[in-house]
Design a protein around this motif. Structure first.
Motif, mmCIF file in Angstrom:
data_model
loop_
_atom_site.group_PDB
_atom_site.id
_atom_site.type_symbol
_atom_site.label_atom_id
_atom_site.label_comp_id
_atom_site.label_asym_id
_atom_site.label_seq_id
_atom_site.Cartn_x
_atom_site.Cartn_y
_atom_site.Cartn_z
ATOM 1 N N LEU A 68 0.860 -1.170 0.000
ATOM 2 C CA LEU A 68 0.000 0.000 0.000
ATOM 3 C C LEU A 68 0.900 1.225 0.000
ATOM 4 N N PRO A 69 0.494 2.304 -0.643
ATOM 5 C CA PRO A 69 1.376 3.477 -0.753
ATOM 6 C C PRO A 69 1.724 4.101 0.595
ATOM 7 N N GLN A 70 0.798 4.062 1.544
ATOM 8 C CA GLN A 70 1.055 4.587 2.880
ATOM 9 C C GLN A 70 0.942 3.449 3.896
ATOM 10 N N VAL A 71 1.484 3.687 5.073
ATOM 11 C CA VAL A 71 1.430 2.676 6.130
ATOM 12 C C VAL A 71 0.008 2.581 6.676
ATOM 13 N N GLU A 72 -0.576 1.396 6.608
ATOM 14 C CA GLU A 72 -1.898 1.135 7.172
ATOM 15 C C GLU A 72 -1.864 -0.190 7.916
ATOM 16 N N PRO A 73 -2.532 -0.276 9.070
ATOM 17 C CA PRO A 73 -2.468 -1.483 9.894
ATOM 18 C C PRO A 73 -3.464 -2.543 9.446
ATOM 19 N N GLU A 74 -3.248 -3.767 9.907
ATOM 20 C CA GLU A 74 -4.202 -4.843 9.642
ATOM 21 C C GLU A 74 -5.572 -4.482 10.197
ATOM 22 N N PHE A 75 -5.610 -3.963 11.431
ATOM 23 C CA PHE A 75 -6.851 -3.532 12.065
ATOM 24 C C PHE A 75 -6.631 -2.201 12.766
ATOM 25 N N ASP A 76 -7.696 -1.410 12.830
ATOM 26 C CA ASP A 76 -7.694 -0.198 13.647
ATOM 27 C C ASP A 76 -8.086 -0.620 15.066
ATOM 28 N N VAL A 77 -7.102 -0.684 15.951
ATOM 29 C CA VAL A 77 -7.316 -1.227 17.286
ATOM 30 C C VAL A 77 -7.747 -0.129 18.251
ATOM 31 N N GLN A 78 -8.837 -0.393 18.956
ATOM 32 C CA GLN A 78 -9.295 0.491 20.012
ATOM 33 C C GLN A 78 -9.344 -0.301 21.319
ATOM 34 N N ARG A 79 -8.587 0.154 22.292
ATOM 35 C CA ARG A 79 -8.510 -0.572 23.559
ATOM 36 C C ARG A 79 -9.494 0.003 24.566
ATOM 37 N N VAL A 80 -10.202 -0.877 25.268
ATOM 38 C CA VAL A 80 -11.063 -0.480 26.382
ATOM 39 C C VAL A 80 -10.743 -1.376 27.568
ATOM 40 N N THR A 81 -10.935 -0.854 28.770
ATOM 41 C CA THR A 81 -10.752 -1.652 29.969
ATOM 42 C C THR A 81 -11.993 -2.507 30.198
ATOM 43 N N PRO A 82 -11.893 -3.556 30.993
ATOM 44 C CA PRO A 82 -13.089 -4.356 31.287
ATOM 45 C C PRO A 82 -14.239 -3.527 31.857
ATOM 46 N N ASP A 83 -13.932 -2.511 32.672
ATOM 47 C CA ASP A 83 -14.991 -1.650 33.216
ATOM 48 C C ASP A 83 -15.647 -0.807 32.133
ATOM 49 N N GLY A 84 -14.911 -0.513 31.081
ATOM 50 C CA GLY A 84 -15.459 0.307 30.005
ATOM 51 C C GLY A 84 -16.164 -0.487 28.930
ATOM 52 N N PHE A 85 -16.174 -1.799 29.098
ATOM 53 C CA PHE A 85 -16.813 -2.654 28.096
ATOM 54 C C PHE A 85 -18.301 -2.760 28.398
ATOM 55 N N LYS A 86 -19.067 -1.794 27.919
ATOM 56 C CA LYS A 86 -20.505 -1.728 28.174
ATOM 57 C C LYS A 86 -21.152 -0.860 27.104
ATOM 58 N N SER A 87 -22.448 -0.688 27.225
ATOM 59 C CA SER A 87 -23.216 0.117 26.288
ATOM 60 C C SER A 87 -23.043 -0.425 24.868
ATOM 61 N N VAL A 88 -22.872 0.453 23.871
ATOM 62 C CA VAL A 88 -22.811 0.016 22.484
ATOM 63 C C VAL A 88 -21.522 -0.726 22.157
ATOM 64 N N VAL A 89 -20.519 -0.614 23.036
ATOM 65 C CA VAL A 89 -19.241 -1.266 22.761
ATOM 66 C C VAL A 89 -19.404 -2.779 22.693
ATOM 67 N N VAL A 90 -20.299 -3.338 23.496
ATOM 68 C CA VAL A 90 -20.469 -4.795 23.511
ATOM 69 C C VAL A 90 -21.091 -5.305 22.219
ATOM 70 N N ASP A 91 -21.653 -4.406 21.423
ATOM 71 C CA ASP A 91 -22.269 -4.801 20.163
ATOM 72 C C ASP A 91 -21.350 -4.548 18.971
ATOM 73 N N HIS A 92 -20.070 -4.338 19.227
ATOM 74 C CA HIS A 92 -19.134 -4.084 18.136
ATOM 75 C C HIS A 92 -18.972 -5.327 17.270
ATOM 76 N N ARG A 93 -18.616 -5.123 16.014
ATOM 77 C CA ARG A 93 -18.488 -6.222 15.052
ATOM 78 C C ARG A 93 -17.304 -7.126 15.348
ATOM 79 N N ASN A 94 -16.194 -6.573 15.890
ATOM 80 C CA ASN A 94 -14.991 -7.351 16.172
ATOM 81 C C ASN A 94 -14.532 -7.069 17.602
ATOM 82 N N ILE A 95 -14.467 -8.105 18.415
ATOM 83 C CA ILE A 95 -14.086 -7.948 19.815
ATOM 84 C C ILE A 95 -13.071 -9.021 20.184
ATOM 85 N N LEU A 96 -12.008 -8.597 20.871
ATOM 86 C CA LEU A 96 -11.023 -9.521 21.434
ATOM 87 C C LEU A 96 -10.889 -9.220 22.918
ATOM 88 N N LYS A 97 -11.244 -10.191 23.742
ATOM 89 C CA LYS A 97 -11.098 -10.061 25.188
ATOM 90 C C LYS A 97 -9.833 -10.794 25.625
#
Length: 339
Positions: A68-97
Motif C-alpha cells: 500500500l502506498p502509505q502505512v496502514e495497519p491490519e486492524f484499527d485497534v481500540q482498547r477499552v478496559t473491562p470496566d469500560g466494556f458496556k453500552s454500544v461497545v459490547v455490540d461491536h463487530r470485532n471484539i477480542l477479550k
C-alpha cells in the motif's frame, strides 16, 4: 459468563478449516453490529496492555500491510478496559477479550459469533499467566489474525451476494463462463470478448477490476515477467485522464507472487503498483490468475484502487476488491482438481 462457557482452542486451525458459520452462536438477539470494517475492540486491563501482552497484540493486529502506498495497519485497534466494556461497545463487530486466569492450565482462545449483535465475532484469549499469553501469541497469533480477517471477508462476500449488479455478473458469465457476485455501485466500463472492466467511482476515490483471459502455453506463463506482460497488454485498455494515456504496471518495485488454493483450485496472486503512461496517476493492485481447464486459457481477476486524496485509507478499498475473488466460480472439468 456466557463467553466463558465456550470450549477453548489451543489453536485456531479448526476455525479456519470449518468456516465461520459452524461456530455461530444460536441466539435470538439480532441487533446490528456496531463499528467500521477492520475496526477491533480489545478488552484488556491496563497492566496487560502496557506490558508484553499489549506489545505482542499491537505487533500482530496493527502490523503494516504490504503493497500500500502509505502505512496502514491490519486492524484499527481500540482498547477499552473491562470496566469500560458496556453500552454500544459490547455490540461491536470485532471484539477480542484478553484475560489472565490463574486456574487455567494453559493459554487458549475461545470464539463465538453473533453473541450480542450480528454480524459479530468475539474472541476470548486467556491463560494462567502473562507469559503464557505472550507465548501463545508467538505460536498461534497468525491464526488468530486470520480468523478476524476471515470474519470481515465473509461479511463482504455475503453483502456482494445479497446486493449484486446483475448486468456485470451476467457479462462475466457470458464472456468467461464464470459466476461471481459484484456488489451494487459498480458500473460496466468495458465488455469485450476477452476483457471486462468494471469500476466504482467515489467523489475522491475509485475502485476497479478487470477480468481477462488468454491462451495458456506452459508453466512459464505464471512467472512474474509473464504475468506482468499479460497484465500490461490488457491494462492498456483502461484509458488515463489525458489523450494517449493508459494504465501500466509500475516498474519501480517489482511485483511479488504467491500461490494458494481456494476451493481446490490453484491461484497465483500478484501484488504491486500501477502507473499511468503519459500521465501522473497510480496506486496498488492485486491480480489472481488460474488455469481455466475448461477453455485451456489463463483466467485473471485483477483489481486496483486510486485514492490520492484519501491517505491512508486504501486498505478497506483494496480488501473490498480482494474479497470478490471468493465469489468467483469457474466451470468445473474432470481435470480441475489437478490444476
Amino acid at each position: 459468563m456466557r463467553a466463558l462457557k465456550m470450549a477453548l482452542f489451543t489453536a485456531l486451525a479448526a476455525v479456519m478449516l470449518t468456516g465461520c458459520k459452524a461456530f455461530h452462536t444460536l441466539g435470538t438477539n439480532q441487533k446490528s453490529a456496531q463499528g467500521r470494517p477492520y475496526e477491533l475492540i480489545v478488552v484488556i486491563n491496563q497492566p496487560l496492555w502496557m506490558g508484553e501482552v499489549g506489545d505482542s497484540l499491537r505487533s500482530l493486529l496493527a502490523a503494516p500491510i504490504s503493497y500500500l502506498p502509505q502505512v496502514e495497519p491490519e486492524f484499527d485497534v481500540q482498547r477499552v478496559t473491562p470496566d469500560g466494556f458496556k453500552s454500544v461497545v459490547v455490540d461491536h463487530r470485532n471484539i477480542l477479550k484478553v484475560l489472565v486466569e490463574p486456574t487455567l492450565k494453559e493459554a487458549a482462545v475461545a470464539v463465538q459469533y453473533d453473541l450480542t449483535a450480528a454480524p459479530q465475532i468475539v474472541l476470548l484469549l486467556q491463560g494462567p499467566t502473562e507469559e503464557s499469553l505472550v507465548e501463545y501469541l508467538k505460536a498461534h497469533g497468525q491464526k488468530l489474525l486470520d480468523v478476524l480477517l476471515a470474519a470481515e471477508r465473509d461479511r463482504a462476500v455475503a453483502f456482494a451476494k445479497s446486493f449484486g449488479v446483475s448486468g456485470i455478473e451476467q457479462a462475466a458469465k457470458e464472456r468467461f463462463g464464470v459466476t461471481m457476485a459484484v456488489p451494487k455501485g459498480y458500473t460496466l466500463a468495458a465488455n469485450e470478448a476477452d476483457f471486462l472492466w468494471a469500476r466504482y467511482e467515489y467523489p475522491e476515490a475509485s475502485q476497479g477490476f478487470m477480468l481477462y483471459s488468454y491462451p495458456y502455453t506452459g508453466g512459464k506463463d505464471f512467472t512474474v515477467g509473464a504475468l506482468v506482460k499479460a497484465r500490461n497488454r490488457f491494462a492498456k485498455r483502461i484509458p488515463g485522464p489525458s489523450d494517449g494515456s493508459y494504465m501500466i504496471t509500475a516498474d519501480m518495485f517489482e511485483p511479488t507472487i504467491t500461490t494458494f488454493r481456494l476451493n481446490g483450485r490453484l491461484w497465483v496472486e500478484m501484488r504491486g503498483f500501477w502507473d499511468v503512461e503519459n500521465d501522473f496517476m497510480g496506486g496498488p493492485f492485486v491480480s489472481y490468475s488460474t488455469l481455466d481447464t475448461a477453455t485451456g486459457c489463463i483466467f485473471t481477476y485483477d483489481c486496483y484502487v486510486y485514492a490520492p486524496k484519501l491517505p491512508p485509507h486504501k486498505r478497506n478499498l483494496m480488501r473490498g476488491l480482494e474479497h470478490l475473488l471468493y465469489t468467483i466460480e469457474l466451470p468445473k472439468t474432470a481435470s480441475t482438481e489437478a490444476n
